[in-house]
Design a protein around this motif. Structure first.
Motif, PDB file in Angstrom:
ATOM      1  N   GLY A  53      40.497  41.217  39.345  1.00 19.28           N
ATOM      2  CA  GLY A  53      40.146  42.359  38.522  1.00 19.28           C
ATOM      3  C   GLY A  53      38.964  42.056  37.618  1.00 19.28           C
ATOM      4  O   GLY A  53      38.668  40.904  37.314  1.00 19.28           O
ATOM      5  N   TYR A  95      37.405  43.013  33.855  1.00 14.65           N
ATOM      6  CA  TYR A  95      37.881  43.476  32.559  1.00 14.65           C
ATOM      7  C   TYR A  95      36.719  43.599  31.589  1.00 14.65           C
ATOM      8  O   TYR A  95      35.768  42.817  31.638  1.00 14.65           O
ATOM      9  CB  TYR A  95      38.911  42.490  31.994  1.00 14.65           C
ATOM     10  N   ARG A 134      41.049  46.977  31.948  1.00  9.30           N
ATOM     11  CA  ARG A 134      40.747  46.668  33.338  1.00  9.30           C
ATOM     12  C   ARG A 134      39.838  47.764  33.883  1.00  9.30           C
ATOM     13  O   ARG A 134      40.100  48.943  33.714  1.00  9.30           O
ATOM     14  CB  ARG A 134      42.009  46.581  34.176  1.00  9.30           C
ATOM     15  N   GLU A 179      38.497  49.793  36.930  1.00  9.22           N
ATOM     16  CA  GLU A 179      38.995  50.182  38.253  1.00  9.22           C
ATOM     17  C   GLU A 179      37.866  50.241  39.272  1.00  9.22           C
ATOM     18  O   GLU A 179      36.751  50.637  38.961  1.00  9.22           O
ATOM     19  CB  GLU A 179      39.664  51.556  38.172  1.00  9.22           C
ATOM     20  N   ASP A 180      38.201  49.871  40.517  1.00 12.64           N
ATOM     21  CA  ASP A 180      37.266  50.010  41.631  1.00 12.64           C
ATOM     22  C   ASP A 180      37.404  51.403  42.226  1.00 12.64           C
ATOM     23  O   ASP A 180      38.459  52.002  42.179  1.00 12.64           O
ATOM     24  CB  ASP A 180      37.575  48.987  42.730  1.00 12.64           C
ATOM     25  N   ASP A 181      36.315  51.883  42.817  1.00 12.92           N
ATOM     26  CA  ASP A 181      36.382  53.184  43.510  1.00 12.92           C
ATOM     27  C   ASP A 181      36.918  53.029  44.905  1.00 12.92           C
ATOM     28  O   ASP A 181      36.819  52.110  45.567  1.00 12.92           O
ATOM     29  CB  ASP A 181      34.992  53.833  43.571  1.00 12.92           C
TER      30      ASP A 181
END
Length: 64
Positions: free
Chosen positions: A5, A7, A60, A62-64
């Motif tokens: 992840g 951050y 965190r 987020e990814d797409d």
């Protein structure tokens, strides 16, 4: 292989750093467990209870 992840760390409204949990910990000079604690509900409650301006916020990304 699990994805790591990303951050973002803020102190109040001020951006501090962006990176993996380890990178953020290294930048802050603390252990990874400490950064994980900064994300916990217990730590969030402590900061909101005392209205501390120097309270760290770890989010965190987020990814797409």
């Amino acid at each position: 292989m699990p994805k790591k992840g990303v951050y973002a760390v803020y102190k109040g409204d001020t951006f501090i750093c962006l990176g993996t949990m380890k990178e953020c910990a290294d930048y802050l000079g603390v252990r990874e467990d400490t950064v994980k604690f900064y994300r916990s509900n217990a730590y969030k409650r402590r900061g909101s209870k005392h209205k501390e301006p120097n309270h760290l916020i770890v989010i965190r990304i987020e990814d797409d």
